[in-house]
Design a protein around this motif. Sequence first.
Motif, PDB file in Angstrom:
ATOM      1  N   ARG A 220    -103.501  -5.823  13.873  1.00  0.00           N
ATOM      2  CA  ARG A 220    -102.342  -5.145  13.966  1.00  0.00           C
ATOM      3  C   ARG A 220    -101.389  -6.070  14.743  1.00  0.00           C
ATOM      4  NH1 ARG A 220    -101.216   1.183  15.271  1.00  0.00           N
ATOM      5  NH2 ARG A 220    -102.112   1.095  13.276  1.00  0.00           N
ATOM      6  N   VAL A 231     -99.797   5.300  20.811  1.00  0.00           N
ATOM      7  CA  VAL A 231    -100.152   5.341  19.170  1.00  0.00           C
ATOM      8  C   VAL A 231    -101.235   3.940  18.992  1.00  0.00           C
ATOM      9  CG1 VAL A 231     -99.492   4.193  17.082  1.00  0.00           C
ATOM     10  CG2 VAL A 231     -98.107   6.267  18.312  1.00  0.00           C
ATOM     11  N   TRP A 235    -105.114   4.150  17.894  1.00  0.00           N
ATOM     12  CA  TRP A 235    -105.704   3.481  17.145  1.00  0.00           C
ATOM     13  C   TRP A 235    -106.879   2.685  17.209  1.00  0.00           C
ATOM     14  CZ3 TRP A 235    -105.705  -2.140  16.058  1.00  0.00           C
ATOM     15  CH2 TRP A 235    -105.828  -2.657  14.959  1.00  0.00           C
ATOM     16  N   ARG A 239    -110.980   2.917  16.248  1.00  0.00           N
ATOM     17  CA  ARG A 239    -111.767   1.622  15.870  1.00  0.00           C
ATOM     18  C   ARG A 239    -113.035   1.469  16.385  1.00  0.00           C
ATOM     19  NH1 ARG A 239    -111.175  -1.229  11.161  1.00  0.00           N
ATOM     20  NH2 ARG A 239    -111.962  -3.187  12.457  1.00  0.00           N
TER      21      ARG A 239
END
Length: 433
Positions: A220, A231, A235, A239
């Motif tokens: 990312r 956020v 994420w 993961r």
Amino acid sequence: MLIRRGVLFDGTRTDIRVEDRITEVADGLPARRGETVLDAGGGTVLPGLHDHHLHLRAAAAALHSVRVGPDEVTGPEQLAHVLRAATPGADGWIRAVGYHESVAGPLDRAVLDGICSNLPLRIQHRSGVLWTLNSAGLALVGLPDHPDGRLRSADTGWTAALARTEPGLAQLSARLSGYGVTGVTDATPDLSAADVAALQQAHRSGELMQSVHCLAPGKRILHDDELDLDVLIGWIAARHAAGESVALHCVTAAQLVVALAALDSAGRHPADRLEHAAVVPDGSLAAVAASGATVVTQPNFVAERGEAYLRDVSAAEHHELWRVASLRAAGVPVALSTDAPFGHPDPWAAMRAAVTRRTASGVVLTAAEKVTAAEALAMFLGDPLTPATPRRIEPGVRGDLCVLSASPQQVLADLDAEHVAATVVAGEVVYAR
């Protein structure tokens, strides 16, 4: 195949029998019938180099692009001259790379239309995160009414229209083989499952001789104007819950602070990575170490962009740029890469930069961040899943080797790709000088 009269990095003279994996390492191995024999002539044999962060498709395309960075172009008039003289590619586009505002200021569609209005034109910023397109180009990607033509590289909404025109990987692969590179980690963040499969197929077919590991979908890019901590935590946690690692692109202090806060909240995965860590303030060193993440960084930018840092970055902050030695001293696992095509793809040049910390004019940028030649080389010898741990030449490991024409002492003294005599991938010679 059998490699004879090689010298390991510790000075041991040996022969090495290689199939897809190394099967024997001993002095005086007899050749077998039908076996290819490569005489190393007393030169050094290393595990093949692994570039831990580059962008394969972009690097292949850059070989067919016009370079418009500060080292190639100075001023708006020269920029216009270079672009108007450029020959469009097979897809009809004029593609330029390496741009920085110091060349001719900020770009938008109006500026590019003034230079070239009859052919599609796109220019990539040297950071890699931004493209600027002229009106003809915007029309081709389905955005004729876009206000300024400034588009993010990771936005597949417009890049998908260009995918079918990408050049092949054979030319880039041959160049990497000449450097002794046997494996790469592609750090492009927006690769789909089909994109990853295509890269793996390119390796199986021989178009891409290097083995390839992809960070996507676990990569990312963080942007300073979109740093949403909650956020990012969500994420990363998702993961990790799935047993997967993350790789976070951090090129500013703000991005690093948010990345470290997110990793602290979401917890560790042993294969988490911080990409670039271009700016590490003193107060962040301990947090980087506590995160457990491996830093994959590019000291080659000290050599390639150091003059701009000397001009544009406060001298009090120079020591925060492209750290290596202080990260290692803090207990951070560190691996090196080139970030090609945004950096030069020669890993030996990146090693030299890590050792000397010299800009193009010879100024040393933070001598305290220097590492030894042996340390710099070792940081290109890791496995893609454990990039900070150098591989060894021993039976059972993959038969990826770099054969050099010089002794270990000379290799370390020079750190020069000119010493690469042969490159072996899975027991096959893919390059011989």
